[in-house]
Design a protein around this motif. Structure first.
Motif, PDB file in Angstrom:
ATOM      1  N   GLN A   5      53.417 -15.846  36.713  1.00 14.00           N
ATOM      2  CA  GLN A   5      53.894 -16.372  35.436  1.00 14.00           C
ATOM      3  C   GLN A   5      55.056 -15.544  34.901  1.00 14.00           C
ATOM      4  N   SER A  47      52.045 -24.020  37.271  1.00 11.32           N
ATOM      5  CA  SER A  47      51.091 -24.050  38.383  1.00 11.32           C
ATOM      6  C   SER A  47      50.054 -22.945  38.224  1.00 11.32           C
ATOM      7  N   GLU A  48      50.486 -21.777  37.811  1.00 15.65           N
ATOM      8  CA  GLU A  48      49.538 -20.672  37.604  1.00 15.65           C
ATOM      9  C   GLU A  48      48.615 -20.985  36.416  1.00 15.65           C
ATOM     10  N   TYR A  49      49.137 -21.617  35.392  1.00 16.80           N
ATOM     11  CA  TYR A  49      48.326 -21.966  34.222  1.00 16.80           C
ATOM     12  C   TYR A  49      47.219 -22.940  34.616  1.00 16.80           C
ATOM     13  N   PHE A  50      47.573 -24.007  35.333  1.00 14.89           N
ATOM     14  CA  PHE A  50      46.574 -25.000  35.702  1.00 14.89           C
ATOM     15  C   PHE A  50      45.617 -24.492  36.757  1.00 14.89           C
ATOM     16  N   THR A  51      46.070 -23.604  37.641  1.00 11.12           N
ATOM     17  CA  THR A  51      45.188 -23.016  38.634  1.00 11.12           C
ATOM     18  C   THR A  51      44.145 -22.134  37.957  1.00 11.12           C
ATOM     19  N   SER A  52      44.557 -21.368  36.968  1.00 10.42           N
ATOM     20  CA  SER A  52      43.605 -20.480  36.280  1.00 10.42           C
ATOM     21  C   SER A  52      42.633 -21.287  35.429  1.00 10.42           C
ATOM     22  N   LYS A  53      43.048 -22.429  34.892  1.00  8.66           N
ATOM     23  CA  LYS A  53      42.152 -23.288  34.111  1.00  8.66           C
ATOM     24  C   LYS A  53      41.082 -23.885  35.019  1.00  8.66           C
ATOM     25  N   LYS A  54      41.462 -24.264  36.243  1.00 10.03           N
ATOM     26  CA  LYS A  54      40.547 -24.900  37.165  1.00 10.03           C
ATOM     27  C   LYS A  54      39.468 -23.903  37.642  1.00 10.03           C
ATOM     28  N   GLU A  55      39.846 -22.637  37.801  1.00  6.36           N
ATOM     29  CA  GLU A  55      38.925 -21.623  38.292  1.00  6.36           C
ATOM     30  C   GLU A  55      37.869 -21.231  37.261  1.00  6.36           C
ATOM     31  N   SER A  56      38.187 -21.339  35.974  1.00  7.59           N
ATOM     32  CA  SER A  56      37.217 -20.893  34.961  1.00  7.59           C
ATOM     33  C   SER A  56      36.348 -21.993  34.449  1.00  7.59           C
TER      34      SER A  56
END
Length: 56
Positions: A5, A47-56
């Motif tokens: 990011q 992409s990093e924002y949505f990836t981190s949302k999906k993991e939590s």
């Protein structure tokens, strides 16, 4: 913020600053290059924002 990011944010700020405060805005190819760089930065951040949302 993640490293990815920060790199994206740096690209956005760098390309925006270069396009505003240098003679690059007089050359059409440089304008497109700056726009593509800013878009790449936005993609990195999002992409990093949505990836981190999906993991939590």
């Amino acid at each position: 913020m993640q490293k990815k990011q920060l790199i994206g944010l740096g690209l956005i700020v760098l390309c925006g600053g270069l396009s505003q405060w240098t003679p690059a805005k007089e050359n059409q190819y440089m304008v497109w290059l700056m726009a593509l760089g800013a878009m790449a930065g936005m993609i990195l951040v999002l992409s990093e924002y949505f990836t981190s949302k999906k993991e939590s």
